[in-house]
Each structure stands twice: as C-alpha cells, then as structure tokens.
Design a protein around this motif. Sequence first.
Motif, PDB file in Angstrom:
ATOM      1  N   LYS A 166       6.808 -54.545   8.396  1.00  0.00           N
ATOM      2  CA  LYS A 166       6.409 -55.502   9.362  1.00  0.00           C
ATOM      3  C   LYS A 166       7.511 -56.440   9.619  1.00  0.00           C
ATOM      4  O   LYS A 166       7.788 -56.856  10.670  1.00  0.00           O
ATOM      5  N   VAL A 167       8.099 -57.045   8.515  1.00  0.00           N
ATOM      6  CA  VAL A 167       9.201 -57.928   8.625  1.00  0.00           C
ATOM      7  C   VAL A 167      10.356 -57.471   9.531  1.00  0.00           C
ATOM      8  O   VAL A 167      10.901 -58.257  10.462  1.00  0.00           O
ATOM      9  N   LEU A 168      10.665 -56.300   8.958  1.00  0.00           N
ATOM     10  CA  LEU A 168      12.054 -55.673   9.706  1.00  0.00           C
ATOM     11  C   LEU A 168      11.627 -55.316  11.212  1.00  0.00           C
ATOM     12  O   LEU A 168      12.443 -55.813  12.053  1.00  0.00           O
ATOM     13  N   TRP A 169      10.240 -55.038  11.605  1.00  0.00           N
ATOM     14  CA  TRP A 169      10.036 -54.782  13.035  1.00  0.00           C
ATOM     15  C   TRP A 169      10.050 -56.002  13.774  1.00  0.00           C
ATOM     16  O   TRP A 169      10.259 -56.069  15.018  1.00  0.00           O
ATOM     17  N   ILE A 170       9.444 -57.324  13.087  1.00  0.00           N
ATOM     18  CA  ILE A 170       9.203 -58.485  13.827  1.00  0.00           C
ATOM     19  C   ILE A 170      10.800 -58.666  14.031  1.00  0.00           C
ATOM     20  O   ILE A 170      11.051 -59.586  15.106  1.00  0.00           O
TER      21      ILE A 170
ATOM     22  N   PRO B 131      12.712 -66.389   4.544  1.00  0.00           N
ATOM     23  CA  PRO B 131      13.200 -67.731   5.292  1.00  0.00           C
ATOM     24  C   PRO B 131      14.052 -67.282   6.726  1.00  0.00           C
ATOM     25  O   PRO B 131      14.190 -68.108   7.449  1.00  0.00           O
ATOM     26  N   ALA B 132      14.405 -65.937   6.628  1.00  0.00           N
ATOM     27  CA  ALA B 132      15.122 -65.687   8.193  1.00  0.00           C
ATOM     28  C   ALA B 132      14.267 -65.871   9.243  1.00  0.00           C
ATOM     29  O   ALA B 132      14.633 -66.258  10.167  1.00  0.00           O
ATOM     30  N   LEU B 133      12.973 -65.054   8.837  1.00  0.00           N
ATOM     31  CA  LEU B 133      12.210 -65.201  10.163  1.00  0.00           C
ATOM     32  C   LEU B 133      11.825 -66.625  10.507  1.00  0.00           C
ATOM     33  O   LEU B 133      11.551 -67.109  11.621  1.00  0.00           O
TER      34      LEU B 133
END
Length: 296
Positions: free
Chosen positions: A4-8, A141-143
């Motif tokens: 999910k984080v990668l897709w976002i 932190p990146a998002l």
Amino acid sequence: MSRKVLWIAAASVLVGAIVLGLKTLAWWVTGSVALLSDALESIINVAASAAALFAITVSARPADDNHQFGHHKAEYLSAVLEGVLVVVAAVTIMREAYYGFLDPHLPDQPFTGMLINGAATVINAIWCLVLLRVGKSMRSPALVADGKHVLTDVVTSVGVLIGFVLVPVTGWPVLDPLIAGLVALNVLWTGWSLMKESVGGLMDAAPPPDVVARIRELVSLHAAGAIEAHDLRTRHAGRITFVEFHLVVPGDMTVAAAHDICDRIENAFERDMDDAIITIHVEPEGEAKHRGVVVV
C-alpha cells in the motif's frame, strides 16, 4: 514493506504531474506571476514525489552484509531532500515575486485561471490528506514528508486564489507578486521544519515520549521472573523502532528460564509494536542498578 505504501508513493508522482499540468495551463492563460510561482513549486513537488518513491523502494530491501540493520533510513534521506527542494521552491517563488514587483500588471482572464488553479488545489488537498493519513498510520517518513510538501503546495495555491480575488477587485496589480512573496515565506518555513525533523531521524533521535512510555510499560508487564530492566535505549529508523536494554535476573536462574522471559517480552512487542526490533542483554542480580524499569 506494505505494498500500500509503495502504491501510494507511485500514485503521488502521477497526481503531482496532473496538478503541474493544470497549474501550467492556468499560468499560460493568465500570465500571472503568482501562478507561475505556483507552477514552479509543483515542478519540485513532482521531483520530490519521485524521490520519495525511490527511497521507499530502497528502504524495503532486506538487510545485507553491507547494511546489517536494514535500509530503513533511506526514507529520511528522501525527507531531507524534499525539505531542500521546498526551500529551493521558496527561493524561486521569491525571485519571481521580485520581478513581479518591478513590472506589475493585471492578469489576463482571471476567472478562467481561478477555475483551473482551483481544480488543481482541490486535487492536491485531497491527496495531501491521503498521504498524511497513510504515512502516519504506516509510519513512513517519506510519505509524511511528501504529504507536508503537498500541503505547502495547497497553501501556495490558496494564497494565489486569494490574490486573484483581490487584484481585480482593488485594481492593484502589485498584490499579485505580494501574495506570491508571502506564500514563499510560508513555504520556506515548512521546508526548514521538514529538514529539521528528518535530520533528527538520521541522528538516531529517540521516539516520542508516549512511545517510550509504552515500551517501558511492555517491559514491566511481561518480564515476570526478572528483577528489573535498566539502560533502556531507543531510536527510530524509518518505520522501525530499535529497543535495547539490560534485563537483570536472579543469579541462580538458568539460561533457559532467562531466555523464556526474553521470548515473552519479544512476543509482547511483536503483538503491540510489530515494527520494533528488540535487543536484550541478560545480567545476574548483582548488576541491578535500581533505577530502571521495575518489573510488575
């Protein structure tokens, strides 16, 4: 790493490109210096989103011989880069505002430009909420940094829209670069705050006080059979929280019994904080300091 984080993160690049296209169109229609500044900020926003995607991909790599504690800090590097890019955007906007002061003029087709820029602002505002919510829930932190960067873009656009309302009403073209300059100051402050927070992660800053309190509580509740825990140390690395402490046990306790206590503590952390990595140093009773975590 959650898919999910990668897709976002990947979707953030696409959304940024769409918003950039709309803002560029709004500037082309109106010739407004404030809209030009807004579009310039969005260019950096797209670049920052791409950097966040790269950092999240790197941080998902497992530990290897050269990075035995994993690659989690890559997200902090991305956040620092985004902070730098935000500052660059602010300086660029200030430059355009300065030239606007030297040669102020009323924007062309302000109503059309307002509609186009307003559509881009709505898209950005919705996406900002998504990034901040997912980033905080997934401890990325990146998002979170990307979300804060998009937030500065929203603030910029709102300031531009205010200027578009005031300039035709007052007939003062100087308000166009003035609004751009004020928004640039806010963007500059956000970039500085973002870099300061990210550098703390790179410097192994401790987790927030409520997280540290929960760590102490978990050790206290699940270390039955031990005497105390002391020399507790914690640090953040992206989504991972590293926890180290010394566990004091009775001198006549067997290695197997002490190991069972450690397993119980580790299992409790896995249930309550699945992104925590625990290191426990077992010591005999004579090493007690009586100023650490009291075992319930």
